[in-house]
Design a protein around this motif. Structure first.
Motif, PDB file in Angstrom:
ATOM      1  N   HIS A  40       0.822  -1.223   0.000  1.00 47.91           N
ATOM      2  CA  HIS A  40       0.000   0.000   0.000  1.00 47.91           C
ATOM      3  C   HIS A  40       0.850   1.263   0.000  1.00 47.91           C
ATOM      4  CE1 HIS A  40       0.634   0.791   4.343  1.00 47.91           C
ATOM      5  NE2 HIS A  40       0.073   1.955   4.123  1.00 47.91           N
ATOM      6  N   GLY A  41       2.109   1.153   0.447  1.00 51.51           N
ATOM      7  CA  GLY A  41       2.997   2.308   0.393  1.00 51.51           C
ATOM      8  C   GLY A  41       3.926   2.301  -0.797  1.00 51.51           C
ATOM      9  N   ALA A  42       3.818   1.274  -1.630  1.00 52.30           N
ATOM     10  CA  ALA A  42       4.746   1.123  -2.753  1.00 52.30           C
ATOM     11  C   ALA A  42       4.320   1.901  -3.991  1.00 52.30           C
ATOM     12  CB  ALA A  42       4.901  -0.361  -3.100  1.00 52.30           C
ATOM     13  N   VAL A  43       3.272   2.725  -3.839  1.00 51.21           N
ATOM     14  CA  VAL A  43       2.829   3.571  -4.952  1.00 51.21           C
ATOM     15  C   VAL A  43       3.051   5.046  -4.606  1.00 51.21           C
ATOM     16  CG1 VAL A  43       0.916   3.967  -6.574  1.00 51.21           C
ATOM     17  CG2 VAL A  43       1.097   1.789  -5.445  1.00 51.21           C
ATOM     18  N   ASP A  44       3.819   5.296  -3.548  1.00 51.50           N
ATOM     19  CA  ASP A  44       4.062   6.678  -3.125  1.00 51.50           C
ATOM     20  C   ASP A  44       4.703   7.517  -4.221  1.00 51.50           C
ATOM     21  OD1 ASP A  44       2.948   6.208  -0.683  1.00 51.50           O
ATOM     22  OD2 ASP A  44       4.806   6.372   0.479  1.00 51.50           O
ATOM     23  N   HIS A  45       5.510   6.893  -5.064  1.00 54.45           N
ATOM     24  CA  HIS A  45       6.208   7.661  -6.108  1.00 54.45           C
ATOM     25  C   HIS A  45       5.240   8.201  -7.162  1.00 54.45           C
ATOM     26  CE1 HIS A  45       5.733   3.580  -7.521  1.00 54.45           C
ATOM     27  NE2 HIS A  45       6.140   3.897  -8.742  1.00 54.45           N
ATOM     28  N   LEU A  46       4.017   7.662  -7.190  1.00 62.79           N
ATOM     29  CA  LEU A  46       3.006   8.112  -8.143  1.00 62.79           C
ATOM     30  C   LEU A  46       1.891   8.908  -7.476  1.00 62.79           C
ATOM     31  CD1 LEU A  46       2.557   4.702 -10.046  1.00 62.79           C
ATOM     32  CD2 LEU A  46       4.163   6.548 -10.597  1.00 62.79           C
ATOM     33  N   PHE A 262      -3.548  -1.288  -9.609  1.00 65.88           N
ATOM     34  CA  PHE A 262      -2.804  -0.964  -8.386  1.00 65.88           C
ATOM     35  C   PHE A 262      -1.687  -1.980  -8.160  1.00 65.88           C
ATOM     36  CE2 PHE A 262      -2.170  -2.355  -4.001  1.00 65.88           C
ATOM     37  CZ  PHE A 262      -1.522  -1.246  -3.497  1.00 65.88           C
ATOM     38  N   ALA A 263      -1.993  -3.259  -8.351  1.00 65.15           N
ATOM     39  CA  ALA A 263      -0.983  -4.300  -8.135  1.00 65.15           C
ATOM     40  C   ALA A 263       0.210  -4.111  -9.065  1.00 65.15           C
ATOM     41  CB  ALA A 263      -1.609  -5.678  -8.341  1.00 65.15           C
ATOM     42  N   ARG A 264      -0.050  -3.734 -10.318  1.00 62.63           N
ATOM     43  CA  ARG A 264       1.048  -3.492 -11.268  1.00 62.63           C
ATOM     44  C   ARG A 264       1.884  -2.289 -10.828  1.00 62.63           C
ATOM     45  NH1 ARG A 264      -2.843  -5.239 -15.210  1.00 62.63           N
ATOM     46  NH2 ARG A 264      -3.664  -3.113 -15.367  1.00 62.63           N
ATOM     47  N   ASP A 265       1.209  -1.239 -10.373  1.00 60.34           N
ATOM     48  CA  ASP A 265       1.938  -0.049  -9.922  1.00 60.34           C
ATOM     49  C   ASP A 265       2.791  -0.349  -8.688  1.00 60.34           C
ATOM     50  OD1 ASP A 265       0.877   1.512 -11.932  1.00 60.34           O
ATOM     51  OD2 ASP A 265      -0.718   2.371 -10.696  1.00 60.34           O
ATOM     52  N   ALA A 266       2.263  -1.190  -7.798  1.00 56.56           N
ATOM     53  CA  ALA A 266       2.939  -1.450  -6.515  1.00 56.56           C
ATOM     54  C   ALA A 266       4.016  -2.518  -6.617  1.00 56.56           C
ATOM     55  CB  ALA A 266       1.907  -1.852  -5.468  1.00 56.56           C
ATOM     56  N   ALA A 267       3.929  -3.388  -7.615  1.00 62.31           N
ATOM     57  CA  ALA A 267       4.823  -4.552  -7.670  1.00 62.31           C
ATOM     58  C   ALA A 267       6.312  -4.202  -7.684  1.00 62.31           C
ATOM     59  CB  ALA A 267       4.469  -5.413  -8.883  1.00 62.31           C
ATOM     60  N   PRO A 268       6.777  -3.259  -8.507  1.00 59.89           N
ATOM     61  CA  PRO A 268       8.234  -3.016  -8.560  1.00 59.89           C
ATOM     62  C   PRO A 268       8.821  -2.616  -7.209  1.00 59.89           C
ATOM     63  CG  PRO A 268       7.160  -2.016 -10.452  1.00 59.89           C
ATOM     64  CD  PRO A 268       6.075  -2.451  -9.533  1.00 59.89           C
ATOM     65  N   THR A 270       7.457  -2.960  -4.256  1.00 58.50           N
ATOM     66  CA  THR A 270       7.259  -4.015  -3.258  1.00 58.50           C
ATOM     67  C   THR A 270       8.408  -5.008  -3.316  1.00 58.50           C
ATOM     68  OG1 THR A 270       4.834  -3.805  -3.350  1.00 58.50           O
ATOM     69  CG2 THR A 270       5.726  -5.863  -2.462  1.00 58.50           C
ATOM     70  N   LEU A 271       8.814  -5.375  -4.536  1.00 59.53           N
ATOM     71  CA  LEU A 271       9.942  -6.299  -4.696  1.00 59.53           C
ATOM     72  C   LEU A 271      11.237  -5.666  -4.204  1.00 59.53           C
ATOM     73  CD1 LEU A 271       9.097  -7.796  -8.207  1.00 59.53           C
ATOM     74  CD2 LEU A 271       8.858  -8.903  -5.972  1.00 59.53           C
ATOM     75  N   VAL A 272      11.422  -4.377  -4.497  1.00 60.09           N
ATOM     76  CA  VAL A 272      12.608  -3.677  -3.995  1.00 60.09           C
ATOM     77  C   VAL A 272      12.602  -3.670  -2.467  1.00 60.09           C
ATOM     78  CG1 VAL A 272      13.740  -1.423  -3.835  1.00 60.09           C
ATOM     79  CG2 VAL A 272      12.915  -2.254  -6.048  1.00 60.09           C
ATOM     80  N   SER A 273      11.437  -3.424  -1.891  1.00 58.27           N
ATOM     81  CA  SER A 273      11.325  -3.389  -0.429  1.00 58.27           C
ATOM     82  C   SER A 273      11.660  -4.741   0.184  1.00 58.27           C
ATOM     83  CB  SER A 273       9.902  -2.969  -0.023  1.00 58.27           C
ATOM     84  OG  SER A 273       9.615  -1.662  -0.460  1.00 58.27           O
ATOM     85  N   LEU A 274      11.181  -5.817  -0.433  1.00 60.44           N
ATOM     86  CA  LEU A 274      11.487  -7.150   0.086  1.00 60.44           C
ATOM     87  C   LEU A 274      12.984  -7.433   0.004  1.00 60.44           C
ATOM     88  CD1 LEU A 274       8.462  -9.154  -1.368  1.00 60.44           C
ATOM     89  CD2 LEU A 274       8.848  -8.530   1.022  1.00 60.44           C
ATOM     90  N   ALA A 275      13.624  -6.957  -1.062  1.00 56.36           N
ATOM     91  CA  ALA A 275      15.076  -7.128  -1.184  1.00 56.36           C
ATOM     92  C   ALA A 275      15.800  -6.339  -0.097  1.00 56.36           C
ATOM     93  CB  ALA A 275      15.531  -6.685  -2.569  1.00 56.36           C
ATOM     94  N   LEU A 276      15.345  -5.115   0.169  1.00 57.50           N
ATOM     95  CA  LEU A 276      15.950  -4.304   1.225  1.00 57.50           C
ATOM     96  C   LEU A 276      15.729  -4.934   2.595  1.00 57.50           C
ATOM     97  CD1 LEU A 276      14.991  -0.725   0.000  1.00 57.50           C
ATOM     98  CD2 LEU A 276      17.267  -1.749   0.002  1.00 57.50           C
TER      99      LEU A 276
END
Length: 324
Positions: A40-46, A262-268, A270-276
């Protein structure tokens, strides 16, 4: 949006004496890493550009990325240097943010008319944020202490002693009285100023229902479901409302497409966050070895990304006149 009663109804089994195995109590929080919670926070850039009615530009996206790098990075360092203080900041920031999310839902989605002034709205934020952040401390102090110990213990196990004052009976009694007075005052003033009783009843019903929910449901279970199905889902609805593609789909009756967007917008991110998150697990002084410790690490990461997320949502509040 999921109706309020879907969360509150979880009180019923616990009133009946149902107990949940410890291993399952952490499941909702674990699931939140990929289902609504972290995304839900992974779309902040948009989000900010869309709230302004514009298409996000590379410059706008870069500003949000820089915000996360500077603010989130500084807060991450604070966990290593002063974990007990960082934990307190986490509680206070989340208190404000979750109250902030409910204020938006009341004003923009429910259309309440009884929150007429900025002081009323600030008090509502304090009440709503206190439901998940304070009520569990009053009802389940040992659970609260356990979670605090797990988070702080990842960095400095002995530092948790700096938090022991919060669990003293007299401190919790004072907090309970003060918070209770605030809840009653907010609801009474709201009732006096309401042009229509129905929206006020929604506000009051949610508040009382959530008090019962957080007072009776074990905190880890309660927070996990609330994070996904209450706070995060409401924020996703807010994001869909400023996304022209999603709005067009919803107006055509195609809610599924809107959520897929929304899922498409958040996916990139979200994956970066999981890596971090994985990277954080490698650098903490005390690596997690149990499920509670792994969830504690996840909560530390959530804390780090919540601080810049609050900045983004606050800008959205301003653009959408939430405080007007």
């Amino acid at each position: 949006m999921v109706p309020s009663w879907v969360i509150v109804v979880l009180v019923v089994p616990f009133l009946a004496g149902v107990s949940v195995p410890l291993s399952l109590q952490y499941l909702p929080l674990i699931v939140s890493a990929v289902l609504l919670g972290l995304p839900h926070g992974a779309v902040d850039h948009l989000a900010v550009a869309r709230a302004r009615g514009r298409e996000p530009t590379y410059r706008a996206i870069a500003r949000v990325v820089a915000l996360y790098g500077v603010v989130g990075g500084a807060y991450a360092v604070a966990w290593f240097l002063a974990p007990a203080l960082a934990f307190v900041v986490f509680i206070l920031v989340t208190w404000f943010h979750w109250g902030q999310g409910d204020l938006y839902a009341l004003v923009a989605l429910a259309g309440v008319d009884h929150l007429e002034s900025v002081p009323q709205r600030l008090a509502t934020v304090a009440v709503r944020g206190g439901l998940p952040m304070l009520v569990p401390l009053l009802s389940f102090p040992e659970w609260y202490r356990r979670v605090a110990t797990d988070l702080v213990g990842l960095f400095a196990p002995t530092a948790v002693t700096a938090l022991q004052w919060a669990f003293r009976p007299q401190v919790r009694a004072a907090l309970a009285i003060g918070y209770g007075v605030l809840v009653v005052a907010v609801l009474v003033v709201g009732y006096a100023r309401a042009d229509s009783v129905r929206p006020w009843l929604l506000d009051a019903g949610e508040t009382v229902g959530l008090i019962a929910y957080f007072a009776l449901v074990p905190p880890v279970v309660a927070i996990g479901f609330y994070f996904c199905l209450w706070h995060s889902l409401r924020h996703v609805v807010r994001l869909l409302a400023v996304d022209d593609t999603a709005v067009t789909a919803i107006e055509a009756g195609d809610v599924r497409t809107a959520f897929l967007q929304f899922a498409r917008d958040a996916a990139p991110l979200t994956l970066v966050s999981l890596a971090l998150l994985g990277g954080l697990s490698l650098v903490v002084p005390n690596r997690p070895e149990t499920v509670p410790e792994a969830v504690a690490l996840y909560l530390v990461f959530i804390a780090v990304v919540t601080l810049p997320h609050v900045v983004v949502v606050t800008v959205m509040d301003r653009e959408q006149s939430v405080w007007s």
